[in-house]
Design an enzyme around this catalytic site. Structure first.
Site, PDB file in Angstrom:
ATOM      1  N   SER A 141      31.469 -27.956  79.999  1.00 48.97           N
ATOM      2  CA  SER A 141      31.073 -29.299  79.307  1.00 48.97           C
ATOM      3  C   SER A 141      29.470 -29.386  79.509  1.00 48.97           C
ATOM      4  O   SER A 141      28.868 -28.523  80.041  1.00 48.97           O
ATOM      5  CB  SER A 141      31.509 -30.436  80.365  1.00 48.97           C
ATOM      6  OG  SER A 141      30.901 -31.403  80.138  1.00 48.97           O
ATOM      7  N   TYR A 154      32.553 -33.408  89.446  1.00 46.68           N
ATOM      8  CA  TYR A 154      32.766 -33.038  87.860  1.00 46.68           C
ATOM      9  C   TYR A 154      31.523 -32.107  87.469  1.00 46.68           C
ATOM     10  O   TYR A 154      31.697 -31.017  87.004  1.00 46.68           O
ATOM     11  CB  TYR A 154      32.931 -34.017  86.866  1.00 46.68           C
ATOM     12  CG  TYR A 154      33.070 -33.783  85.453  1.00 46.68           C
ATOM     13  CD1 TYR A 154      34.689 -33.397  85.235  1.00 46.68           C
ATOM     14  CD2 TYR A 154      32.612 -33.672  84.411  1.00 46.68           C
ATOM     15  CE1 TYR A 154      34.935 -32.918  83.888  1.00 46.68           C
ATOM     16  CE2 TYR A 154      32.896 -33.182  83.133  1.00 46.68           C
ATOM     17  CZ  TYR A 154      34.003 -33.074  82.954  1.00 46.68           C
ATOM     18  OH  TYR A 154      34.347 -32.397  81.535  1.00 46.68           O
TER      19      TYR A 154
HETATM   20  P1  NAP Z   1      43.141 -33.989  78.669  1.00 43.65           P
HETATM   21  O1  NAP Z   1      43.637 -34.324  77.382  1.00 43.65           O
HETATM   22  O2  NAP Z   1      43.216 -35.002  79.832  1.00 43.65           O
HETATM   23  O3  NAP Z   1      43.282 -32.517  78.984  1.00 43.65           O
HETATM   24  C1  NAP Z   1      43.316 -32.027  80.262  1.00 43.65           C
HETATM   25  C2  NAP Z   1      44.480 -30.963  80.618  1.00 43.65           C
HETATM   26  O4  NAP Z   1      44.459 -30.428  81.785  1.00 43.65           O
HETATM   27  C3  NAP Z   1      45.772 -31.892  80.315  1.00 43.65           C
HETATM   28  O5  NAP Z   1      46.619 -31.071  79.288  1.00 43.65           O
HETATM   29  C4  NAP Z   1      46.357 -31.701  81.746  1.00 43.65           C
HETATM   30  O6  NAP Z   1      48.001 -31.221  81.692  1.00 43.65           O
HETATM   31  C5  NAP Z   1      45.701 -30.466  82.210  1.00 43.65           C
HETATM   32  N1  NAP Z   1      45.674 -30.441  83.645  1.00 43.65           N
HETATM   33  C6  NAP Z   1      45.049 -31.359  84.465  1.00 43.65           C
HETATM   34  N2  NAP Z   1      45.032 -31.061  85.816  1.00 43.65           N
HETATM   35  C7  NAP Z   1      45.918 -29.856  85.855  1.00 43.65           C
HETATM   36  C8  NAP Z   1      46.276 -29.097  86.890  1.00 43.65           C
HETATM   37  N3  NAP Z   1      46.234 -29.403  88.018  1.00 43.65           N
HETATM   38  N4  NAP Z   1      47.111 -28.022  86.446  1.00 43.65           N
HETATM   39  C9  NAP Z   1      47.316 -27.747  85.045  1.00 43.65           C
HETATM   40  N5  NAP Z   1      46.865 -28.284  84.151  1.00 43.65           N
HETATM   41  C10 NAP Z   1      46.284 -29.595  84.431  1.00 43.65           C
HETATM   42  O7  NAP Z   1      41.571 -34.160  78.249  1.00 43.65           O
HETATM   43  P2  NAP Z   1      40.505 -33.116  77.015  1.00 43.65           P
HETATM   44  O8  NAP Z   1      39.340 -33.861  77.075  1.00 43.65           O
HETATM   45  O9  NAP Z   1      41.173 -32.534  76.363  1.00 43.65           O
HETATM   46  O10 NAP Z   1      39.985 -31.838  78.460  1.00 43.65           O
HETATM   47  C11 NAP Z   1      40.132 -30.589  78.364  1.00 43.65           C
HETATM   48  C12 NAP Z   1      38.970 -29.792  78.959  1.00 43.65           C
HETATM   49  O11 NAP Z   1      37.819 -30.032  78.016  1.00 43.65           O
HETATM   50  C13 NAP Z   1      38.748 -30.432  80.428  1.00 43.65           C
HETATM   51  O12 NAP Z   1      38.484 -29.138  81.193  1.00 43.65           O
HETATM   52  C14 NAP Z   1      37.567 -31.308  80.159  1.00 43.65           C
HETATM   53  O13 NAP Z   1      36.653 -31.279  81.406  1.00 43.65           O
HETATM   54  C15 NAP Z   1      36.947 -30.632  78.971  1.00 43.65           C
HETATM   55  N6  NAP Z   1      35.721 -31.375  78.519  1.00 43.65           N
HETATM   56  C16 NAP Z   1      36.174 -32.537  77.864  1.00 43.65           C
HETATM   57  C17 NAP Z   1      35.298 -33.372  77.317  1.00 43.65           C
HETATM   58  C18 NAP Z   1      35.862 -34.647  76.744  1.00 43.65           C
HETATM   59  O14 NAP Z   1      34.813 -35.624  76.281  1.00 43.65           O
HETATM   60  N7  NAP Z   1      36.898 -34.986  76.216  1.00 43.65           N
HETATM   61  C19 NAP Z   1      33.902 -33.003  77.128  1.00 43.65           C
HETATM   62  C20 NAP Z   1      33.548 -31.798  77.707  1.00 43.65           C
HETATM   63  C21 NAP Z   1      34.602 -31.038  78.601  1.00 43.65           C
HETATM   64  P3  NAP Z   1      49.096 -31.839  82.725  1.00 43.65           P
HETATM   65  O15 NAP Z   1      48.749 -33.229  82.849  1.00 43.65           O
HETATM   66  O16 NAP Z   1      50.105 -31.676  82.169  1.00 43.65           O
HETATM   67  O17 NAP Z   1      48.891 -31.355  83.813  1.00 43.65           O
END
Ligand code: NAP
Length: 256
Positions: A141, A154
């Site tokens: 991130s 985070y």
């Molecule tokens: P999201 O839709 O909430 O995705 C998070 C995913 O991680 C979900 O599919 C969830 O699946 C899985 N997860 C969470 N805890 C877990 C665990 N203990 N074991 C296995 N799976 C787990 O949000 P997203 O934005 O797509 O995020 C994906 C990645 O991008 C993250 O690492 C986030 O920090 C990063 N990111 C996001 C942003 C943003 O603005 N959206 C920006 C920078 C970086 P389950 O609930 O099925 O476990």
């Protein structure tokens, strides 16, 4: 010129592949011909998505649980071959101001976001026969590159992911496996929806205003689409990126 990489015969694994950024990446890799294992804790949701395509395969796996990751990835490799594309994407963004951050919550975030990447990459690497080319990519991130206020756990976890990628890439220089990180700014996904809802409730503003507040966290003041992150992944897994190693690719509308 067709820039799409042919991934037929490759096995890709995307943690958190059932939602948001991970889901967009998984669909794109499958569209390029890869067999794609999508993981997460919510098995029913993963099964629903896997029903979309013969190339998407659901695997229930908690990235913060060592046995779950080692057994899950070994089973996926047994079914579909060595994991030659691994996208360590699963993560949680639960803000808490530093003074109110409990040790339990701190550990929870580090366990998912940092231990999770460590376990995922190590288990994926263990499936590879010697000399097999592979691409290992972690979703960090902009919080991996600068401090994000009210999100100390985070921020620390995402800095840790970059440090981990840099260290492993050094160990593997000249070898068949590369390690890179992608650092998105705010992307329009369920994480941002949840954070916007929390900010709206806390500050007594509308969801729309809260989304605009988050968008201002990107240098160009726009929320990103997941496909912008996916495009970087498709490049990193392409033959053209074979010499890109130990990097963090920023996608945030400007310099962090
Ligand atoms: P999201 O839709 O909430 O995705 C998070 C995913 O991680 C979900 O599919 C969830 O699946 C899985 N997860 C969470 N805890 C877990 C665990 N203990 N074991 C296995 N799976 C787990 O949000 P997203 O934005 O797509 O995020 C994906 C990645 O991008 C993250 O690492 C986030 O920090 C990063 N990111 C996001 C942003 C943003 O603005 N959206 C920006 C920078 C970086 P389950 O609930 O099925 O476990």
């Amino acid at each position: 010129m067709d820039m799409q990489t042919d991934l037929a015969g490759r096995h890709a694994l995307v943690t958190g592949g059932g939602t948001g950024i991970g889901l967009d990446i998984a669909r794109a890799l499958a569209a390029c011909g890869a067999e794609v294992t999508i993981t997460g804790r919510d098995e029913a949701r993963l099964q629903g998505i896997a029903a979309e395509s013969d190339r998407l395969h659901a695997l229930a796996m908690d990235v913060s649980d060592e046995a779950s990751v080692r057994d899950g990835i070994a089973a996926a490799a047994k079914a579909r071959g060595p994991v030659s594309i691994c996208i360590a994407n699963a993560g949680i963004a639960e803000p808490a101001p530093f003074a109110k951050e409990s040790l339990d919550h701190w550990r929870k975030v580090l366990r998912v976001n940092l231990d999770g990447v460590f376990l995922t990459l190590q288990a994926a690497l263990a499936t590879l026969p010697p000399e097999m080319e592979a691409r290992m990519i972690a979703i960090s991130s902009i919080a991996g590159l600068r401090g994000l206020k009210y999100a100390p756990a985070y921020t620390a976890s995402k800095h840790g992911v970059i440090g981990l990628i840099r260290a492993i890439s050094e160990e593997h220089i000249g070898g068949p496996v590369t390690f890179n990180a992608v650092c998105p700014g705010y992307v329009d996904t369920p994480i941002v929806e949840r954070n916007a809802a929390e900010i709206a409730a806390r500050q007594g503003i509308s969801d729309e205003e809260a989304r605009a507040y988050l968008a201002r966290g990107n240098r160009h003041k726009k929320l990103l689409d997941a496909e912008e992150v996916t495009a970087a992944i498709l490049w990193l897994v392409s033959p053209a990126a074979r010499s890109v190693n130990g990097q963090c690719i920023q996608i945030s509308g400007g310099q962090v």
